[in-house]
Design an enzyme around this catalytic site. Structure first.
Site, PDB file in Angstrom:
ATOM      1  N   HIS A   1      34.453 -80.449 101.422  1.00 14.25           N
ATOM      2  CA  HIS A   1      35.911 -80.616 101.276  1.00 14.25           C
ATOM      3  C   HIS A   1      36.251 -82.065 101.635  1.00 14.25           C
ATOM      4  CE1 HIS A   1      40.141 -78.887 102.478  1.00 14.25           C
ATOM      5  NE2 HIS A   1      40.132 -79.316 101.237  1.00 14.25           N
TER       6      HIS A   1
ATOM      7  N   ARG B   1      44.521 -83.122 112.385  1.00 18.98           N
ATOM      8  CA  ARG B   1      45.809 -83.341 113.057  1.00 18.98           C
ATOM      9  C   ARG B   1      45.626 -83.023 114.529  1.00 18.98           C
ATOM     10  NH1 ARG B   1      50.625 -83.170 109.766  1.00 18.98           N
ATOM     11  NH2 ARG B   1      49.972 -83.181 107.587  1.00 18.98           N
TER      12      ARG B   1
ATOM     13  N   SER C   1      54.352 -76.968  98.579  1.00 20.94           N
ATOM     14  CA  SER C   1      54.593 -77.217  97.155  1.00 20.94           C
ATOM     15  C   SER C   1      53.614 -78.289  96.685  1.00 20.94           C
ATOM     16  CB  SER C   1      56.035 -77.650  96.923  1.00 20.94           C
ATOM     17  OG  SER C   1      56.383 -78.741  97.740  1.00 20.94           O
ATOM     18  N   ARG C   2      53.242 -78.215  95.412  1.00 15.00           N
ATOM     19  CA  ARG C   2      52.140 -79.056  94.928  1.00 15.00           C
ATOM     20  C   ARG C   2      52.441 -79.684  93.585  1.00 15.00           C
ATOM     21  NH1 ARG C   2      47.052 -79.122  98.100  1.00 15.00           N
ATOM     22  NH2 ARG C   2      47.612 -77.832  99.858  1.00 15.00           N
TER      23      ARG C   2
ATOM     24  N   TYR D   1      48.803 -68.459  92.571  1.00 18.00           N
ATOM     25  CA  TYR D   1      48.825 -69.759  93.257  1.00 18.00           C
ATOM     26  C   TYR D   1      47.477 -70.487  93.094  1.00 18.00           C
ATOM     27  CZ  TYR D   1      48.331 -73.215  96.830  1.00 18.00           C
ATOM     28  OH  TYR D   1      48.043 -74.397  97.456  1.00 18.00           O
ATOM     29  N   GLY D   2      47.547 -71.787  92.860  1.00 17.79           N
ATOM     30  CA  GLY D   2      46.377 -72.597  92.527  1.00 17.79           C
ATOM     31  C   GLY D   2      45.119 -72.350  93.341  1.00 17.79           C
TER      32      GLY D   2
ATOM     33  N   SER E   1      42.899 -78.900 105.017  1.00 10.48           N
ATOM     34  CA  SER E   1      43.958 -78.823 104.015  1.00 10.48           C
ATOM     35  C   SER E   1      45.260 -79.411 104.562  1.00 10.48           C
ATOM     36  CB  SER E   1      44.184 -77.366 103.624  1.00 10.48           C
ATOM     37  OG  SER E   1      42.981 -76.839 103.110  1.00 10.48           O
TER      38      SER E   1
ATOM     39  N   ASP F   1      39.660 -84.341  96.932  1.00  6.33           N
ATOM     40  CA  ASP F   1      39.566 -83.037  97.603  1.00  6.33           C
ATOM     41  C   ASP F   1      38.140 -82.513  97.768  1.00  6.33           C
ATOM     42  OD1 ASP F   1      41.148 -80.869  98.782  1.00  6.33           O
ATOM     43  OD2 ASP F   1      40.455 -79.635  97.116  1.00  6.33           O
TER      44      ASP F   1
ATOM     45  N   ARG G   1      47.037 -70.322  99.778  1.00  3.89           N
ATOM     46  CA  ARG G   1      45.780 -69.574  99.826  1.00  3.89           C
ATOM     47  C   ARG G   1      45.916 -68.429 100.836  1.00  3.89           C
ATOM     48  NH1 ARG G   1      42.427 -71.934 102.293  1.00  3.89           N
ATOM     49  NH2 ARG G   1      43.467 -73.895 102.755  1.00  3.89           N
TER      50      ARG G   1
ATOM     51  N   ASN H   1      46.193 -88.732 100.401  1.00  5.86           N
ATOM     52  CA  ASN H   1      46.850 -89.983 100.794  1.00  5.86           C
ATOM     53  C   ASN H   1      45.867 -91.090 101.128  1.00  5.86           C
ATOM     54  OD1 ASN H   1      50.052 -89.839 101.196  1.00  5.86           O
ATOM     55  ND2 ASN H   1      49.136 -87.810 101.349  1.00  5.86           N
TER      56      ASN H   1
ATOM     57  N   ASN I   1      46.404 -97.204 107.452  1.00  6.73           N
ATOM     58  CA  ASN I   1      45.075 -96.676 107.770  1.00  6.73           C
ATOM     59  C   ASN I   1      43.966 -97.586 107.246  1.00  6.73           C
ATOM     60  OD1 ASN I   1      46.281 -94.484 109.030  1.00  6.73           O
ATOM     61  ND2 ASN I   1      46.222 -93.199 107.189  1.00  6.73           N
TER      62      ASN I   1
ATOM     63  N   CYS J   1      45.964 -82.429 105.450  1.00  9.73           N
ATOM     64  CA  CYS J   1      45.782 -83.354 106.565  1.00  9.73           C
ATOM     65  C   CYS J   1      45.458 -84.774 106.114  1.00  9.73           C
ATOM     66  CB  CYS J   1      44.705 -82.831 107.509  1.00  9.73           C
ATOM     67  SG  CYS J   1      45.228 -81.361 108.389  1.00  9.73           S
ATOM     68  N   GLY J   2      45.708 -85.111 104.866  1.00 12.16           N
ATOM     69  CA  GLY J   2      45.677 -86.517 104.488  1.00 12.16           C
ATOM     70  C   GLY J   2      44.598 -87.007 103.542  1.00 12.16           C
ATOM     71  N   LYS J   3      43.854 -86.113 102.890  1.00  9.35           N
ATOM     72  CA  LYS J   3      42.812 -86.598 101.977  1.00  9.35           C
ATOM     73  C   LYS J   3      43.405 -87.337 100.775  1.00  9.35           C
ATOM     74  CE  LYS J   3      40.855 -82.609 101.454  1.00  9.35           C
ATOM     75  NZ  LYS J   3      41.749 -81.929 102.399  1.00  9.35           N
TER      76      LYS J   3
ATOM     77  N   LYS K   1      38.254 -74.246  94.890  1.00 10.52           N
ATOM     78  CA  LYS K   1      37.706 -73.818  96.178  1.00 10.52           C
ATOM     79  C   LYS K   1      36.596 -72.776  96.002  1.00 10.52           C
ATOM     80  CE  LYS K   1      40.767 -76.387  98.108  1.00 10.52           C
ATOM     81  NZ  LYS K   1      40.494 -77.573  98.912  1.00 10.52           N
TER      82      LYS K   1
ATOM     83  N   GLY L   1      49.245 -96.468 104.305  1.00 11.35           N
ATOM     84  CA  GLY L   1      48.596 -97.743 103.973  1.00 11.35           C
ATOM     85  C   GLY L   1      48.035 -98.474 105.188  1.00 11.35           C
TER      86      GLY L   1
HETATM   87  N1  GTP Z   1      51.990 -89.115 109.587  1.00 10.18           N
HETATM   88  C1  GTP Z   1      51.103 -89.147 108.600  1.00 10.18           C
HETATM   89  N2  GTP Z   1      51.142 -88.194 107.645  1.00 10.18           N
HETATM   90  C2  GTP Z   1      50.241 -88.246 106.656  1.00 10.18           C
HETATM   91  C3  GTP Z   1      49.250 -89.267 106.590  1.00 10.18           C
HETATM   92  N3  GTP Z   1      48.487 -89.047 105.493  1.00 10.18           N
HETATM   93  C4  GTP Z   1      48.993 -87.935 104.908  1.00 10.18           C
HETATM   94  N4  GTP Z   1      50.057 -87.452 105.595  1.00 10.18           N
HETATM   95  C5  GTP Z   1      50.896 -86.287 105.223  1.00 10.18           C
HETATM   96  O1  GTP Z   1      50.116 -85.109 105.301  1.00 10.18           O
HETATM   97  C6  GTP Z   1      50.450 -84.192 104.274  1.00 10.18           C
HETATM   98  C7  GTP Z   1      49.227 -83.754 103.517  1.00 10.18           C
HETATM   99  O2  GTP Z   1      48.532 -84.860 103.023  1.00 10.18           O
HETATM  100  P1  GTP Z   1      47.502 -84.797 101.819  1.00 10.18           P
HETATM  101  O3  GTP Z   1      46.934 -86.163 101.675  1.00 10.18           O
HETATM  102  O4  GTP Z   1      48.160 -84.219 100.633  1.00 10.18           O
HETATM  103  O5  GTP Z   1      46.450 -83.721 102.363  1.00 10.18           O
HETATM  104  P2  GTP Z   1      45.059 -83.235 101.748  1.00 10.18           P
HETATM  105  O6  GTP Z   1      44.060 -83.354 102.850  1.00 10.18           O
HETATM  106  O7  GTP Z   1      44.761 -83.927 100.481  1.00 10.18           O
HETATM  107  O8  GTP Z   1      45.375 -81.682 101.495  1.00 10.18           O
HETATM  108  P3  GTP Z   1      44.765 -80.527 100.559  1.00 10.18           P
HETATM  109  O9  GTP Z   1      45.130 -80.846  99.149  1.00 10.18           O
HETATM  110  O10 GTP Z   1      45.502 -79.324 101.077  1.00 10.18           O
HETATM  111  O11 GTP Z   1      43.298 -80.373 100.784  1.00 10.18           O
HETATM  112  C8  GTP Z   1      51.470 -84.890 103.390  1.00 10.18           C
HETATM  113  O12 GTP Z   1      52.744 -84.425 103.739  1.00 10.18           O
HETATM  114  C9  GTP Z   1      51.316 -86.338 103.753  1.00 10.18           C
HETATM  115  O13 GTP Z   1      52.509 -87.058 103.569  1.00 10.18           O
HETATM  116  C10 GTP Z   1      49.232 -90.269 107.614  1.00 10.18           C
HETATM  117  O14 GTP Z   1      48.412 -91.186 107.629  1.00 10.18           O
HETATM  118  N5  GTP Z   1      50.176 -90.158 108.591  1.00 10.18           N
HETATM  119  O1  OAA Z   2      43.348 -74.898  97.422  1.00  9.04           O
HETATM  120  C1  OAA Z   2      44.497 -75.256  97.564  1.00  9.04           C
HETATM  121  O2  OAA Z   2      45.468 -74.485  97.484  1.00  9.04           O
HETATM  122  C2  OAA Z   2      44.804 -76.685  97.770  1.00  9.04           C
HETATM  123  C3  OAA Z   2      43.876 -77.374  98.661  1.00  9.04           C
HETATM  124  O3  OAA Z   2      43.303 -78.381  98.319  1.00  9.04           O
HETATM  125  C4  OAA Z   2      43.629 -76.828  99.994  1.00  9.04           C
HETATM  126  O4  OAA Z   2      44.278 -75.857 100.420  1.00  9.04           O
HETATM  127  O5  OAA Z   2      42.764 -77.398 100.690  1.00  9.04           O
HETATM  128 MN    MN Z   3      41.835 -79.090  99.798  1.00 10.27          MN
END
Ligand code: GTP
Ligand code: OAA
Ligand code: MN
Length: 653
Positions: A293, A466, A434-435, A264-265, A315, A340, A115, A321, A563, A317-319, A273, A561
């Site tokens: 978000h 973070r 990368s996505r 880009y997405g 973004s 998301d 973005r 996951n 968490n 930061c772990g959503k 978004k 896990g």
């Molecule tokens: N150390 C650690 N890393 C994590 C954890 N959860 C997620 N990550 C890492 O953080 C990165 C982003 O995690 P996502 O879960 O994809 O983030 P998101 O908030 O969905 O991101 P957007 O799609 O950008 O909004 C990845 O590389 C994950 O492996 C965690 O509990 N601990």
């Molecule tokens: O919009 C994107 O490129 C992917 C996303 O979820 C973010 O950045 O929070």
């Molecule tokens: Mn997002």
């Protein structure tokens, strides 16, 4: 034999670089615009007359403006998808990944990978509707405003003729289950088949949407990669884009989004978004709901007791996951509603109900593995479009985090096309942003109610980011107002999801900094307003931090896990269990109340939960400065009051 290639040819799809030339030859007029016939004759796929009148007018206006050679009206069918993939493959934009089932790899121009926040604008008559008035001499960081006149000038410099030599795809899409009272409809016009194929995964596309829409209003979404033929510059990786001219513009007063120059997405899938968060947040304020978000998850204990939580992390930061985690605690089952975006509204019984407006996941690839996120790995094993990941010599995918899951004999080709890539070369195999783009329905733990038009009832809201230092694993807000303060004071290390230098700690209130559709001060008032309303069942609010680091720079908490241990504590708190103690910053788990049974790693819990006084004194100061400079007179007094109380509590620690 009837082949897809033949069908595509018969429809009239020609390679974009040949299209204009053929028009040129057949007209013999030097290749200027094709004489205006009827718009219906430009339609290669779909029926012009199936479009509602209002949609026809929108398309017509933009065909006149953008001058595509041809038009494709998307119906969302499987056959159409095959065509899109065929065209993308033929044009060198994607390649198949034969080791997987119907999976594809796109490599972008390396200049178009994330973005672009600095080129994202919201245009309203009144600047203060969009961004807070900052303190004198300060540069605002809570969004970019542009006057409608200036924006018109910018758009007029870009859009006329921008689709020459290309096909315009008309994509009718619904954010949220088609027909739900909470859902909204948009029409995206784009000259990118990659966008058309991705929108099909991320949203609900097709005829049903048009039927539901009838002659109603829709959000107008215009997108162009900004690379008309003849091209001014050669393409890189066969990925058309125009990074120098990129602009992502929102015109809330016209219910319109115009995005130019990026494929880009986050910049081009306009339902996500741009619509679901930026325009969505404006609608939410007007109509009394919230567009956030946030992920949405279900959590069920072994007694069959079930709750839903929503969580906002910035973004990357772990959503994703957290939303699809495999619980390390055997007593809990996690299910995924969304990863998301959440649209949330209090219902007539005062319960906060949330829907996921999306239908797919556009998730961060690096870090995803069988160890960290097996549910995501299963989800992306088929029907997935990968962008900017590395590939293996046996036709699979690779990225940082998969080292243990590919055989040593396979060779890796990096996202930049470097054959025989090795970590020692010092550059990542996959781009850090990368996505994967994959259908939500394929996730093995989708919640049974993930498409429920009523939404699911939210009992806890979790903020997080973070925070390498100072911020404990979890704490609980004293009440709603304190919780709103916690959301407002969120900070996080920058990630590769946007153009910022990573690792800088940035303010990112509510994980919405790049996505606020309107003045953040007004947004806070909107959140605070719910505490004045009678009989609302306000969710409890939490803050979590999976990313605290020790002196050696290693994460102190295993995350993923594990968490679930934090979710368990929140679950019990929501049930009223007495397992918290007050601290200066909020309620912390009482010693021993976090379930650590079976935790494999040695975790220094005292360090993980410590609240260093000096650190928090500085934190209070930084946040005070940020509010004063950035939100200034638009800051609701309640938030300042919360900051002052926090300061007093920290000082008396
Ligand atoms: N150390 C650690 N890393 C994590 C954890 N959860 C997620 N990550 C890492 O953080 C990165 C982003 O995690 P996502 O879960 O994809 O983030 P998101 O908030 O969905 O991101 P957007 O799609 O950008 O909004 C990845 O590389 C994950 O492996 C965690 O509990 N601990
Ligand atoms: O919009 C994107 O490129 C992917 C996303 O979820 C973010 O950045 O929070
Ligand atoms: Mn997002």
């Amino acid at each position: 034999m009837y082949t897809l290639a033949k069908f595509v040819r018969q429809c009239g799809y020609i390679k974009p670089n040949f299209a204009s030339r053929i028009v040129e030859e057949s007209l013999g007029n030097g290749g200027f615009t094709r004489p205006y016939q009827s718009i219906a004759s430009q339609v290669l796929y779909g029926k012009w007359n199936d479009l509602p009148k209002k949609v026809q007018h929108y398309v017509q206006d933009n065909v006149k403006l953008c001058k595509p050679d041809t038009i494709h009206i998307c119906d969302g069918s499987d056959r159409e998808n095959e065509m899109l993939l065929y065209i993308l493959q033929r044009d060198g934009m994607i390649k198949p990944l034969p080791k997987m089932d119907n999976c594809w790899l796109a490599r972008t121009d390396p200049k178009d990978v994330a973005r672009v926040e600095s080129r994202t604008f919201i245009s309203t008559e009144n600047m203060r509707d969009t961004i807070p008035v900052v303190k004198n001499g300060i540069t605002g960081t809570l969004g970019n405003w542009m006057s409608p006149d200036d924006l018109d000038t910018e758009l007029n410099m870009r859009f006329p003729g921008c689709m020459k030599g290309r096909t315009m795809f008309v994509i009718p899409f619904s954010m949220g289950p088609v027909g739900s009272a909470l859902s909204k409809i948009g029409i995206e016009l784009t000259d990118s088949a990659y966008v058309a194929a991705s929108m099909r995964i991320m949203t609900r596309v097709g005829k049903k949407v048009l039927k539901t829409l009838g002659n109603g209003d829709f959000v107008k979404c215009l997108h162009s990669v900004g690379a008309p033929y003849p091209l001014k510059e050669p393409m890189v990786s066969n990925w058309p884009c125009n990074p120098k001219e990129t602009i992502i513009a929102h015109l809330p007063e016209r219910n319109e989004i115009c995005s130019y120059g990026s494929g880009y997405g986050g910049n081009s899938l306009l339902g996500k978004k741009c619509f679901a968060l930026r325009l969505g947040s404006i609608l939410g304020r007007r109509e009394g709901w919230l567009a956030e978000h946030m992920l949405i998850l279900g959590i069920e204990n072994s007694k069959g007791e079930k709750k839903y939580f929503a969580a906002a992390f910035p973004s990357a930061c772990g959503k994703t996951n957290l939303a699809m985690m495999k619980s390390a605690l055997p007593d809990y089952k996690i299910t995924c509603v969304g990863d998301d975006i959440a649209w949330m509204r209090f219902d007539k019984d005062g319960k906060l109900r949330a829907i996921n407006p999306e239908a797919g996941f556009f998730g961060v690839a690096p870090g995803t593995s069988m160890k960290t996120n097996p549910m995501a790995m299963e989800t992306i094993s088929r029907n997935t479009i990968f962008t900017n990941v590395a590939e293996t010599s046996d036709g699979g995918v690779f990225w940082e985090g998969l080292e243990g899951e590919v055989s040593r004999t396979t060779k890796i080709k990096s996202w930049l096309g470097v054959e025989d890539w090795h970590a020692e070369q010092g550059k990542p195999a996959a781009h850090p942003n990368s996505r994967f783009c994959t259908p939500a329905a394929q996730c093995p733990i989708m919640d049974e109610r993930w498409q429920d038009p009523e939404g699911v009832p939210i009992e806890a809201i979790i903020f997080g980011g973070r925070r390498p230092e100072g911020v404990p694993l979890v704490y609980e807000a004293f009440n709603w107002q304190h919780g709103v303060y916690i959301g407002a004071s969120m900070r996080s290390e920058a990630t590769a999801a946007a153009e910022h230098k990573s690792k800088v700690i940035m303010h990112d209130p509510f994980a919405m900094r790049p996505f606020f559709g309107y003045n953040f001060g007004h947004y806070l008032e909107h959140w605070l307003s719910f505490q004045q309303k009678q009989d609302l069942d306000l969710p409890k609010i939490y803050h979590v931090n999976w990313f605290r680091k020790d002196k050696n720079g290693r994460f102190m908490w295993p995350g993923f896990g594990e968490n679930s241990r934090v979710l368990d504590w929140i679950f019990r708190r929501v049930n009223g269990e007495d397992c918290a103690v007050q601290s200066a910053i909020g309620n912390l788990p009482r010693k021993g109340s976090l379930n650590l049974e079976g935790l494999q790693e040695d975790v220094d819990m005292d360090a993980l939960f410590s609240i260093p006084k000096e650190y928090w004194q500085k934190e209070v100061k930084d946040i005070g400065k940020y509010f004063d400079e950035q939100v200034h007179e638009d800051l609701p007094p309640e938030i300042m009051k919360e900051l002052r109380s926090l300061e007093a509590r920290v000082n008396s620690m």
